[in-house]
Enzyme design. Sequence first.
Site, PDB file in Angstrom:
ATOM      1  N   ARG A 119     -30.202  -9.359   0.628  1.00 59.16           N
ATOM      2  CA  ARG A 119     -31.370 -10.238   0.483  1.00 59.16           C
ATOM      3  C   ARG A 119     -31.840 -10.799   1.826  1.00 59.16           C
ATOM      4  O   ARG A 119     -32.996 -11.220   1.948  1.00 59.16           O
ATOM      5  CB  ARG A 119     -31.081 -11.340  -0.539  1.00 59.16           C
ATOM      6  CG  ARG A 119     -30.995 -10.789  -1.968  1.00 59.16           C
ATOM      7  CD  ARG A 119     -30.623 -11.849  -2.969  1.00 59.16           C
ATOM      8  NE  ARG A 119     -29.320 -12.420  -2.738  1.00 59.16           N
ATOM      9  CZ  ARG A 119     -28.165 -11.913  -3.164  1.00 59.16           C
ATOM     10  NH1 ARG A 119     -28.175 -10.787  -3.873  1.00 59.16           N
ATOM     11  NH2 ARG A 119     -27.018 -12.491  -2.900  1.00 59.16           N
ATOM     12  N   GLU A 129     -10.834 -14.151   0.942  1.00 62.32           N
ATOM     13  CA  GLU A 129      -9.789 -14.912   0.241  1.00 62.32           C
ATOM     14  C   GLU A 129      -8.650 -13.958  -0.154  1.00 62.32           C
ATOM     15  O   GLU A 129      -7.480 -14.242   0.044  1.00 62.32           O
ATOM     16  CB  GLU A 129     -10.404 -15.570  -0.986  1.00 62.32           C
ATOM     17  CG  GLU A 129      -9.638 -16.773  -1.453  1.00 62.32           C
ATOM     18  CD  GLU A 129     -10.356 -17.463  -2.598  1.00 62.32           C
ATOM     19  OE1 GLU A 129     -11.587 -17.292  -2.727  1.00 62.32           O
ATOM     20  OE2 GLU A 129      -9.667 -18.150  -3.366  1.00 62.32           O
TER      21      GLU A 129
HETATM   22  P1  AMP Z   1     -20.702 -16.895   2.227  1.00 61.76           P
HETATM   23  O1  AMP Z   1     -20.123 -15.820   3.092  1.00 61.76           O
HETATM   24  O2  AMP Z   1     -19.675 -17.567   1.367  1.00 61.76           O
HETATM   25  O3  AMP Z   1     -21.529 -17.891   3.007  1.00 61.76           O
HETATM   26  O4  AMP Z   1     -21.665 -16.179   1.178  1.00 61.76           O
HETATM   27  C1  AMP Z   1     -22.945 -15.822   1.561  1.00 61.76           C
HETATM   28  C2  AMP Z   1     -23.379 -14.502   0.987  1.00 61.76           C
HETATM   29  O5  AMP Z   1     -23.035 -14.373  -0.382  1.00 61.76           O
HETATM   30  C3  AMP Z   1     -24.883 -14.396   1.072  1.00 61.76           C
HETATM   31  O6  AMP Z   1     -25.237 -13.060   1.443  1.00 61.76           O
HETATM   32  C4  AMP Z   1     -25.368 -14.749  -0.311  1.00 61.76           C
HETATM   33  O7  AMP Z   1     -26.458 -13.952  -0.690  1.00 61.76           O
HETATM   34  C5  AMP Z   1     -24.166 -14.515  -1.226  1.00 61.76           C
HETATM   35  N1  AMP Z   1     -23.898 -15.657  -2.115  1.00 61.76           N
HETATM   36  C6  AMP Z   1     -22.823 -16.482  -2.063  1.00 61.76           C
HETATM   37  N2  AMP Z   1     -22.845 -17.407  -3.018  1.00 61.76           N
HETATM   38  C7  AMP Z   1     -23.997 -17.193  -3.714  1.00 61.76           C
HETATM   39  C8  AMP Z   1     -24.625 -17.847  -4.833  1.00 61.76           C
HETATM   40  N3  AMP Z   1     -24.088 -18.917  -5.454  1.00 61.76           N
HETATM   41  N4  AMP Z   1     -25.811 -17.358  -5.259  1.00 61.76           N
HETATM   42  C9  AMP Z   1     -26.390 -16.296  -4.650  1.00 61.76           C
HETATM   43  N5  AMP Z   1     -25.848 -15.636  -3.609  1.00 61.76           N
HETATM   44  C10 AMP Z   1     -24.667 -16.078  -3.135  1.00 61.76           C
END
Ligand code: AMP
Length: 173
Positions: free
Chosen positions: A61, A98
Amino acid sequence: MNLETIKNLIRDVPDFPKPGIIFKDITPLLQNPEAFSFVTREFVREYQDKNIDVIVGIESRGFLFGSVLAHALGKPMAIVRKKGKLPHVTVSFTYQLEYGEDTIEMHEDAVPKGAKVLVVDDLLATGGTCEATAKLIEKMGGEVSAMAFVIELDFLKGRERLQSYPIFSLLHY
Ligand code: AMP
């Protein structure tokens, strides 16, 4: 059009992709041309006067928001993908999850040495994906000047993890 209207176009999908996660679905926002262009304009306003050489979108996205911004700012667009998706010679970075690990890649010529990079994704959660992306860009000799998100989940404290980088998020939850 305002931020409240944009927020109403982000759909909460409970228990996707697994129980306990509330997925923030940005597709209703994409379906509304005025809202999509409002988001793009807000990003343009934030970055038009900043020193940016390349925009890097995170799969998948981040490609949507990154590429319209690259187009609007007249900057080169580059992409980060999961291992095995890019056809040309790649540079990769492996990071811990994790449970287990993951590898991301970019084409070796995507970020010139010394380039100032703006990283774009739809959402900042824990910051793990973005941190890995920044490390990959730095491994290639680029400099991460900024990170932009449509949505930031404040309670997951991704901003703390990424504290050495300037972050702009349009919406906070
Ligand atoms: P992080 O590495 O934990 O910051 O996760 C970010 C990535 O996971 C991004 O590419 C987001 O599109 C996706 N992502 C994580 N949590 C969500 C959520 N609650 N809703 C939509 N996309 C998420």
